[in-house]
Motif scaffolding. Sequence first.
Motif, PDB file in Angstrom:
ATOM      1  N   GLU A 223       0.814  -1.204   0.000  1.00  0.00           N
ATOM      2  CA  GLU A 223       0.000   0.000   0.000  1.00  0.00           C
ATOM      3  C   GLU A 223       0.857   1.268   0.000  1.00  0.00           C
ATOM      4  OE1 GLU A 223      -2.961  -0.151   3.052  1.00  0.00           O
ATOM      5  OE2 GLU A 223      -4.061  -1.785   2.068  1.00  0.00           O
ATOM      6  N   GLN A 224       2.051   1.190   0.563  1.00  0.00           N
ATOM      7  CA  GLN A 224       2.942   2.351   0.538  1.00  0.00           C
ATOM      8  C   GLN A 224       3.308   2.716  -0.896  1.00  0.00           C
ATOM      9  OE1 GLN A 224       3.884   4.314   3.208  1.00  0.00           O
ATOM     10  NE2 GLN A 224       4.610   5.627   1.534  1.00  0.00           N
ATOM     11  N   ARG A 225       3.411   1.710  -1.736  1.00  0.00           N
ATOM     12  CA  ARG A 225       3.723   1.960  -3.151  1.00  0.00           C
ATOM     13  C   ARG A 225       2.610   2.766  -3.819  1.00  0.00           C
ATOM     14  NH1 ARG A 225       7.436  -0.038  -6.629  1.00  0.00           N
ATOM     15  NH2 ARG A 225       6.885  -0.503  -8.810  1.00  0.00           N
ATOM     16  N   VAL A 226       1.371   2.448  -3.478  1.00  0.00           N
ATOM     17  CA  VAL A 226       0.230   3.188  -4.017  1.00  0.00           C
ATOM     18  C   VAL A 226       0.255   4.628  -3.514  1.00  0.00           C
ATOM     19  CG1 VAL A 226      -2.286   3.323  -4.131  1.00  0.00           C
ATOM     20  CG2 VAL A 226      -1.150   1.088  -4.189  1.00  0.00           C
ATOM     21  N   LEU A 227       0.547   4.808  -2.248  1.00  0.00           N
ATOM     22  CA  LEU A 227       0.615   6.149  -1.671  1.00  0.00           C
ATOM     23  C   LEU A 227       1.751   6.960  -2.284  1.00  0.00           C
ATOM     24  CD1 LEU A 227       0.009   5.088   2.022  1.00  0.00           C
ATOM     25  CD2 LEU A 227      -1.520   6.570   0.701  1.00  0.00           C
ATOM     26  N   ASP A 228       2.887   6.319  -2.494  1.00  0.00           N
ATOM     27  CA  ASP A 228       4.019   7.014  -3.116  1.00  0.00           C
ATOM     28  C   ASP A 228       3.689   7.423  -4.545  1.00  0.00           C
ATOM     29  OD1 ASP A 228       5.493   6.739  -0.803  1.00  0.00           O
ATOM     30  OD2 ASP A 228       6.640   4.999  -1.508  1.00  0.00           O
ATOM     31  N   PHE A 229       2.996   6.540  -5.243  1.00  0.00           N
ATOM     32  CA  PHE A 229       2.554   6.850  -6.603  1.00  0.00           C
ATOM     33  C   PHE A 229       1.641   8.072  -6.600  1.00  0.00           C
ATOM     34  CE2 PHE A 229      -1.116   6.155  -9.507  1.00  0.00           C
ATOM     35  CZ  PHE A 229      -0.486   6.479 -10.699  1.00  0.00           C
ATOM     36  N   PHE A 230       0.680   8.073  -5.700  1.00  0.00           N
ATOM     37  CA  PHE A 230      -0.257   9.195  -5.607  1.00  0.00           C
ATOM     38  C   PHE A 230       0.485  10.496  -5.297  1.00  0.00           C
ATOM     39  CE2 PHE A 230      -3.135  11.795  -2.882  1.00  0.00           C
ATOM     40  CZ  PHE A 230      -4.016  12.176  -3.891  1.00  0.00           C
ATOM     41  N   GLU A 231       1.435  10.445  -4.406  1.00  0.00           N
ATOM     42  CA  GLU A 231       2.192  11.644  -4.047  1.00  0.00           C
ATOM     43  C   GLU A 231       2.935  12.201  -5.260  1.00  0.00           C
ATOM     44  OE1 GLU A 231       5.246  13.135  -0.543  1.00  0.00           O
ATOM     45  OE2 GLU A 231       5.320  11.037  -1.202  1.00  0.00           O
ATOM     46  N   ARG A 232       3.529  11.314  -6.062  1.00  0.00           N
ATOM     47  CA  ARG A 232       4.270  11.775  -7.244  1.00  0.00           C
ATOM     48  C   ARG A 232       3.325  12.411  -8.259  1.00  0.00           C
ATOM     49  NH1 ARG A 232       9.316   9.379  -7.394  1.00  0.00           N
ATOM     50  NH2 ARG A 232       9.939   9.023  -5.234  1.00  0.00           N
ATOM     51  N   VAL A 233       2.158  11.826  -8.420  1.00  0.00           N
ATOM     52  CA  VAL A 233       1.181  12.410  -9.338  1.00  0.00           C
ATOM     53  C   VAL A 233       0.798  13.812  -8.868  1.00  0.00           C
ATOM     54  CG1 VAL A 233      -1.151  12.219 -10.280  1.00  0.00           C
ATOM     55  CG2 VAL A 233       0.288  10.180 -10.100  1.00  0.00           C
ATOM     56  N   CYS A 234       0.571  13.965  -7.577  1.00  0.00           N
ATOM     57  CA  CYS A 234       0.209  15.277  -7.024  1.00  0.00           C
ATOM     58  C   CYS A 234       1.310  16.303  -7.279  1.00  0.00           C
ATOM     59  CB  CYS A 234      -0.068  15.171  -5.532  1.00  0.00           C
ATOM     60  SG  CYS A 234      -1.601  14.322  -5.110  1.00  0.00           S
ATOM     61  N   LEU A 235       2.554  15.896  -7.091  1.00  0.00           N
ATOM     62  CA  LEU A 235       3.673  16.808  -7.318  1.00  0.00           C
ATOM     63  C   LEU A 235       3.743  17.230  -8.782  1.00  0.00           C
ATOM     64  CD1 LEU A 235       6.444  15.149  -5.103  1.00  0.00           C
ATOM     65  CD2 LEU A 235       5.242  17.305  -4.662  1.00  0.00           C
ATOM     66  N   ARG A 236       3.485  16.297  -9.689  1.00  0.00           N
ATOM     67  CA  ARG A 236       3.487  16.631 -11.118  1.00  0.00           C
ATOM     68  C   ARG A 236       2.380  17.645 -11.438  1.00  0.00           C
ATOM     69  NH1 ARG A 236       5.694  12.549 -14.778  1.00  0.00           N
ATOM     70  NH2 ARG A 236       7.649  11.863 -13.819  1.00  0.00           N
ATOM     71  N   GLN A 237       1.202  17.420 -10.871  1.00  0.00           N
ATOM     72  CA  GLN A 237       0.086  18.332 -11.131  1.00  0.00           C
ATOM     73  C   GLN A 237       0.371  19.719 -10.573  1.00  0.00           C
ATOM     74  OE1 GLN A 237      -2.443  17.509 -13.137  1.00  0.00           O
ATOM     75  NE2 GLN A 237      -1.498  15.487 -13.343  1.00  0.00           N
ATOM     76  N   CYS A 238       0.954  19.766  -9.401  1.00  0.00           N
ATOM     77  CA  CYS A 238       1.302  21.033  -8.771  1.00  0.00           C
ATOM     78  C   CYS A 238       2.303  21.799  -9.636  1.00  0.00           C
ATOM     79  CB  CYS A 238       1.881  20.772  -7.385  1.00  0.00           C
ATOM     80  SG  CYS A 238       2.352  22.274  -6.485  1.00  0.00           S
ATOM     81  N   ALA A 239       3.339  21.115 -10.095  1.00  0.00           N
ATOM     82  CA  ALA A 239       4.358  21.754 -10.926  1.00  0.00           C
ATOM     83  C   ALA A 239       3.756  22.257 -12.237  1.00  0.00           C
ATOM     84  CB  ALA A 239       5.492  20.767 -11.209  1.00  0.00           C
ATOM     85  N   LEU A 240       2.811  21.493 -12.801  1.00  0.00           N
ATOM     86  CA  LEU A 240       2.182  21.890 -14.051  1.00  0.00           C
ATOM     87  C   LEU A 240       1.393  23.187 -13.887  1.00  0.00           C
ATOM     88  CD1 LEU A 240       1.451  21.225 -17.002  1.00  0.00           C
ATOM     89  CD2 LEU A 240      -0.523  19.949 -16.112  1.00  0.00           C
ATOM     90  N   ILE A 241       0.591  23.262 -12.836  1.00  0.00           N
ATOM     91  CA  ILE A 241      -0.235  24.454 -12.636  1.00  0.00           C
ATOM     92  C   ILE A 241       0.639  25.683 -12.402  1.00  0.00           C
ATOM     93  CG2 ILE A 241      -2.047  25.510 -11.232  1.00  0.00           C
ATOM     94  CD1 ILE A 241      -2.903  23.118 -12.992  1.00  0.00           C
ATOM     95  N   LEU A 242       1.724  25.533 -11.681  1.00  0.00           N
ATOM     96  CA  LEU A 242       2.633  26.657 -11.467  1.00  0.00           C
ATOM     97  C   LEU A 242       3.193  27.158 -12.796  1.00  0.00           C
ATOM     98  CD1 LEU A 242       4.466  25.435  -8.251  1.00  0.00           C
ATOM     99  CD2 LEU A 242       3.078  27.525  -8.447  1.00  0.00           C
TER     100      LEU A 242
END
Length: 478
Positions: free
Chosen positions: A211-230
């Motif tokens: 499950e940590q792998r799923v959480l890490d995946f989600f975190e990376r996706v969030c970081l990508r989205q954040c960087a894109l909007i900036l």
Amino acid sequence: MSDFFSRYTELGEVYLVPQRPQQFEHAQLLLTNSDLITELGMDVDQQQLRDYLAGMSRVENIKPVAMAYCGHQFGHFNPQLGDGRAHLIASFATARGHTYDMHLKGSGATVFSRGGDGLCALGPAVREYIMSHAMRALGVPTTQCLAVLSTNQQVMRQEREPGAVVCRIARSHIRVGTFQLMAMNKDVDAMQQLVELCIADQFDDISSSGEQRVLDFFERVCLRQCALILKWMQVGFIHGVMNTDNTLINGETIDYGPCAMMESFSFDAVFSSIDRQGRYAFGQQPNIASWNCGRLAESLMLLMDDKDAALERFSGILSQFAEEFNEGYQQMWSNKLGLLSWQESDQTLLSELLSLMQQNKLDYTNTFAALTNSLQPTPLPGYEIPEALADWTRKWRRRVGDNNLSAAHAIMQSVNPAIIPRNGMVEHFIDEFNLAKHSDEFTQWLHALKTPYLYQVYPAQWLATMSNEQTYQTFCGT
């Protein structure tokens, strides 16, 4: 040399439905991104590319598919979306080991068309070609337009218009909506496969398991989205339709339908004809990106055993999204103003500037370009600071004077473009291609857009704010 293959096949035909593109026998290539073909090492010539886009031949006999997904459109869940006018015709690997999709848009009706004709008008196709070129040059993660095909047929929109097919290249076409469909289907196996596919392709440094792998995946996706909007906000881009089916997991910009560049500054700026409530306004984009990530978290809950614990951890990651964005947002303004470090009083300086810009309807790009140009040893003509900012500029110069002026100028020039794809220019070239399928000025202008941070003297119309901006609208093209 490209190595073409079928991708995502392990997900099965529930999520990749075999669909043949429509054939356009009399079609012709109108625009081709030769630089991209060379860069990616694609083994394809003009005739082959024309035949692929026109549906006259398959890429190495690979079976085209329509990708299935669902999603939230303007906040409302739609359980049945999918590629209604698009076909994934092949994927390929580059010499660097990166994988890309070849995806057609406007290539005919599919099982997901929902009564639509599955076609694309030439105007939106030209817009996508322009915007994807410009956004990449601006440093914004984006899908790329490989080519535009004129079908030599007419499509009916507000009126009869020339038809077209777009060939889009992306590292992946997996969307938040893809995960939402699997969650709706309660398809644990498919979702687990999809997580692994995305990690292997885009986040291969994730080494955790369970499950940590799923959480890490989600975190990376969030970081990508954040960087894109900036990046969007840095250059004044307004997407116009940030639905979850238009949110790529890999953080690339997709769908240049009702998009526009903000000219007169306002956090409330909206140009999309279908965004009547301002849900996707310029200043709302960070909130919507976070909201879309929340919908991904809901979907990924399918893979978690302890739902309460998982909810808490997903919520914590979403809180980090806000923190990451706020930190990046402050740095964005600091860079745009040439401040080497941020002081508490700088917030007042920024707020005063933005207030003056909105009150006086000052152009976002031109204002920051003028400030940047003013720090050059010999400022160029055509980048004058507006008179409404005279008093504010003196305060800013005193603040910047605390630092190294050449360093401040270098930072500003790296983030404040001199030239962008102006809405009026985009519409001008769309009109020219609709009338004649050609424009003498287009190649020169597109070449300039490839070096947007190069300050030089440009034709005045290339830098001008649109005269009818208050009534300007953009459309999705369906």
